[in-house]
Design an enzyme around this catalytic site. Structure first.
Site, PDB file in Angstrom:
ATOM      1  N   HIS A  20       0.700  -1.153   0.134  1.00  0.00           N
ATOM      2  CA  HIS A  20      -0.034  -0.016   0.085  1.00  0.00           C
ATOM      3  C   HIS A  20       0.751   1.301  -0.018  1.00  0.00           C
ATOM      4  O   HIS A  20       1.748   1.565   0.918  1.00  0.00           O
ATOM      5  CB  HIS A  20      -1.105   0.107   1.145  1.00  0.00           C
ATOM      6  CG  HIS A  20      -1.672   1.117   1.337  1.00  0.00           C
ATOM      7  ND1 HIS A  20      -1.701   2.260   2.372  1.00  0.00           N
ATOM      8  CD2 HIS A  20      -2.645   1.639   0.805  1.00  0.00           C
ATOM      9  CE1 HIS A  20      -2.543   2.845   2.153  1.00  0.00           C
ATOM     10  NE2 HIS A  20      -3.392   2.654   1.166  1.00  0.00           N
ATOM     11  N   ARG A  21       0.795   1.961  -1.162  1.00  0.00           N
ATOM     12  CA  ARG A  21       1.542   3.221  -1.131  1.00  0.00           C
ATOM     13  C   ARG A  21       2.921   2.701  -1.310  1.00  0.00           C
ATOM     14  O   ARG A  21       4.022   3.360  -0.843  1.00  0.00           O
ATOM     15  CB  ARG A  21       1.382   4.513  -0.160  1.00  0.00           C
ATOM     16  CG  ARG A  21       0.138   4.567   0.046  1.00  0.00           C
ATOM     17  CD  ARG A  21      -0.133   6.000   0.932  1.00  0.00           C
ATOM     18  NE  ARG A  21      -1.584   6.012   1.183  1.00  0.00           N
ATOM     19  CZ  ARG A  21      -2.213   6.801   2.252  1.00  0.00           C
ATOM     20  NH1 ARG A  21      -1.386   7.707   2.978  1.00  0.00           N
ATOM     21  NH2 ARG A  21      -3.631   6.507   2.329  1.00  0.00           N
ATOM     22  N   GLU A  47       0.355  -0.513  -4.925  1.00  0.00           N
ATOM     23  CA  GLU A  47      -0.540   0.441  -5.235  1.00  0.00           C
ATOM     24  C   GLU A  47      -0.068   1.817  -4.934  1.00  0.00           C
ATOM     25  O   GLU A  47       0.934   2.019  -4.145  1.00  0.00           O
ATOM     26  CB  GLU A  47      -1.607   0.053  -3.701  1.00  0.00           C
ATOM     27  CG  GLU A  47      -2.846   1.012  -4.092  1.00  0.00           C
ATOM     28  CD  GLU A  47      -2.948   2.202  -3.228  1.00  0.00           C
ATOM     29  OE1 GLU A  47      -3.909   3.130  -3.500  1.00  0.00           O
ATOM     30  OE2 GLU A  47      -1.966   2.623  -2.526  1.00  0.00           O
ATOM     31  N   ASP A  49      -1.189   6.271  -5.648  1.00  0.00           N
ATOM     32  CA  ASP A  49      -2.392   6.991  -5.838  1.00  0.00           C
ATOM     33  C   ASP A  49      -1.596   8.343  -6.987  1.00  0.00           C
ATOM     34  O   ASP A  49      -0.535   8.783  -6.779  1.00  0.00           O
ATOM     35  CB  ASP A  49      -2.577   7.996  -4.550  1.00  0.00           C
ATOM     36  CG  ASP A  49      -2.787   6.731  -3.461  1.00  0.00           C
ATOM     37  OD1 ASP A  49      -3.668   6.302  -3.479  1.00  0.00           O
ATOM     38  OD2 ASP A  49      -1.906   6.815  -2.783  1.00  0.00           O
ATOM     39  N   HIS A  62      -0.540  10.981  -2.549  1.00  0.00           N
ATOM     40  CA  HIS A  62      -1.768  10.912  -2.033  1.00  0.00           C
ATOM     41  C   HIS A  62      -2.668  11.956  -2.031  1.00  0.00           C
ATOM     42  O   HIS A  62      -4.019  11.881  -2.326  1.00  0.00           O
ATOM     43  CB  HIS A  62      -1.627   9.791  -0.762  1.00  0.00           C
ATOM     44  CG  HIS A  62      -2.965   9.563  -0.021  1.00  0.00           C
ATOM     45  ND1 HIS A  62      -3.796  10.343   0.868  1.00  0.00           N
ATOM     46  CD2 HIS A  62      -3.961   8.298  -0.223  1.00  0.00           C
ATOM     47  CE1 HIS A  62      -4.798   9.799   1.026  1.00  0.00           C
ATOM     48  NE2 HIS A  62      -4.824   8.560   0.645  1.00  0.00           N
ATOM     49  N   GLU A 121      -4.423   3.970  -8.451  1.00  0.00           N
ATOM     50  CA  GLU A 121      -5.561   4.545  -7.917  1.00  0.00           C
ATOM     51  C   GLU A 121      -5.890   5.948  -8.262  1.00  0.00           C
ATOM     52  O   GLU A 121      -4.934   6.864  -8.067  1.00  0.00           O
ATOM     53  CB  GLU A 121      -5.786   4.296  -6.392  1.00  0.00           C
ATOM     54  CG  GLU A 121      -7.012   4.930  -5.959  1.00  0.00           C
ATOM     55  CD  GLU A 121      -6.998   5.205  -4.279  1.00  0.00           C
ATOM     56  OE1 GLU A 121      -6.312   4.552  -3.376  1.00  0.00           O
ATOM     57  OE2 GLU A 121      -8.027   6.096  -4.031  1.00  0.00           O
ATOM     58  N   LYS A 123      -7.252   9.399  -7.781  1.00  0.00           N
ATOM     59  CA  LYS A 123      -7.753  10.325  -6.941  1.00  0.00           C
ATOM     60  C   LYS A 123      -8.861  11.107  -7.208  1.00  0.00           C
ATOM     61  O   LYS A 123      -8.783  11.931  -8.345  1.00  0.00           O
ATOM     62  CB  LYS A 123      -6.541  11.174  -6.145  1.00  0.00           C
ATOM     63  CG  LYS A 123      -5.749  10.294  -5.241  1.00  0.00           C
ATOM     64  CD  LYS A 123      -6.564   9.812  -4.059  1.00  0.00           C
ATOM     65  CE  LYS A 123      -6.002   8.806  -3.212  1.00  0.00           C
ATOM     66  NZ  LYS A 123      -6.899   8.037  -2.461  1.00  0.00           N
ATOM     67  N   ASP A 247       0.726  -1.503   4.299  1.00  0.00           N
ATOM     68  CA  ASP A 247       1.697  -0.844   4.424  1.00  0.00           C
ATOM     69  C   ASP A 247       2.826  -1.835   4.830  1.00  0.00           C
ATOM     70  O   ASP A 247       4.373  -1.195   4.675  1.00  0.00           O
ATOM     71  CB  ASP A 247       1.947   0.076   5.404  1.00  0.00           C
ATOM     72  CG  ASP A 247       0.502   1.177   5.347  1.00  0.00           C
ATOM     73  OD1 ASP A 247       0.175   1.284   3.992  1.00  0.00           O
ATOM     74  OD2 ASP A 247       0.152   1.500   6.317  1.00  0.00           O
TER      75      ASP A 247
HETATM   76  O1  G3P Z   1      -6.831   1.638  -2.989  1.00  0.00           O
HETATM   77  C1  G3P Z   1      -6.771   1.418  -1.498  1.00  0.00           C
HETATM   78  C2  G3P Z   1      -6.465   2.539  -0.591  1.00  0.00           C
HETATM   79  O2  G3P Z   1      -5.310   3.031  -0.971  1.00  0.00           O
HETATM   80  C3  G3P Z   1      -7.560   3.674  -0.581  1.00  0.00           C
HETATM   81  O3  G3P Z   1      -7.381   4.413   0.340  1.00  0.00           O
HETATM   82  O4  G3P Z   1      -6.709   6.826   1.027  1.00  0.00           O
HETATM   83  O5  G3P Z   1      -4.973   5.055   1.031  1.00  0.00           O
HETATM   84  O6  G3P Z   1      -5.802   5.844  -1.039  1.00  0.00           O
HETATM   85  P1  G3P Z   1      -6.281   5.701   0.407  1.00  0.00           P
HETATM   86 MG    MG Z   2      -4.645   4.598  -2.354  1.00  0.00          MG
END
Ligand code: G3P
Ligand code: MG
Length: 265
Positions: A20-21, A47, A49, A62, A121, A123, A247
């Site tokens: 995640h990120r 992942e 953003d 993000h 992703e 935004k 993470d």
């Molecule tokens: O795509 C999953 C997750 O990343 C969504 O929430 O705020 O971390 O981008 P956020």
């Molecule tokens: Mg995200």
């Protein structure tokens, strides 16, 4: 249910370990350092953003503003890419990361191709009322340019974006990120049907037993965010999700590998 994207390192467990990120517990989120670390830790997907710079370049960050994760101030969209590229995107996390910059989507695609699948992703702040010349088209064209079409899952909390991506290419994999307001009481099945999505993505807190039954019964791939505790990872895997955003992809990978081995995989 088959995964909506093709992984470079598929071990047959029908489950995706997603950084995640990037490996954002250990490196500043959404930086090349975090992405490379996730890959080295054995994540099967990264992942990230994306937003647009003032001059329309898809950049990886993000928040709508620069304040939290860089030494800049104000909205990302008010700066050209040349200006954004000068900012320090690592010091907020730790002095030793001061060399990190805001990556472009293109840089990440160049790093990932041939190596690791991506979840891009989009935004909400970058989504407009028109598909023409929007962030979806720009991101999609880059994915095509680097021949990553089969290895990318797009997603967005903005359902317009999900629809635009399917208009651009009905075969591109798109996950619908659950947003209560836009859902008008619909659950995973109805939403995925209505938007022709390939996956249902939501918070692990939202993924109830009821939704799990509905999604499993309809063969819908489900990805949940953001799970960093081992107990919750196990709980979600048992609930049948196809991937977890963490993470700490190293911790998730270890758990998944052990569960898979104990099943005789
Ligand atoms: O795509 C999953 C997750 O990343 C969504 O929430 O705020 O971390 O981008 P956020
Ligand atoms: Mg995200």
């Amino acid at each position: 249910m088959p995964l909506p994207v093709s992984l470079y390192s598929d071990n047959g467990d029908n489950f995706v370990v997603i950084g995640h990120r990037g490996a954002s517990a250990y490196y500043p989120e959404n930086t090349m350092g975090a992405f490379k670390a996730a890959y080295d830790m054995g994540a099967e997907m990264i992942e990230m953003d994306i937003l647009l710079s003032k001059d329309g370049i898809p950049v990886v960050i993000h928040d709508e503003t620069l304040n939290r994760t860089t030494n800049g101030k104000g909205k990302v969209v008010d700066y050209s890419y040349e200006e954004l590229a000068k900012l320090d995107a690592g010091s907020w996390f730790g002095e030793k990361h001061s060399h990190e910059r805001i990556p472009t989507l293109e840089e990440v695609l160049i790093f990932a191709r041939g190596k690791i699948a991506l979840n891009i992703e989009i935004k909400t702040e970058a989504v407009t009322d028109e598909l023409k010349n929007g962030i979806e088209e720009k991101a999609y064209n880059l994915v095509k340019k680097y021949d990553m079409r089969d290895h990318v899952l797009f997603s967005s909390f903005d359902y317009r974006s999900v629809a635009y991506l399917k208009e651009l290419d009905v075969n591109i994999a798109v996950g619908l990120l659950y947003d209560k307001q836009q859902s008008e009481g619909m659950g995973p099945k109805q939403l995925v049907d209505a938007y022709e999505a390939d996956a249902f993505n939501c918070s692990y807190r939202q993924y109830s037993k009821k939704w799990a039954e509905e999604a499993t019964g309809a063969n819908i791939p489900v990805f949940v965010y953001t799970v960093n505790s081992e107990r919750k990872m196990r709980k979600m895997i048992k609930r049948g999700v196809n991937g977890i955003f963490s993470d700490k992809p190293d911790v998730l990978k270890q758990i998944v590998d052990n569960m898979w081995k104990s099943k005789g995989g």
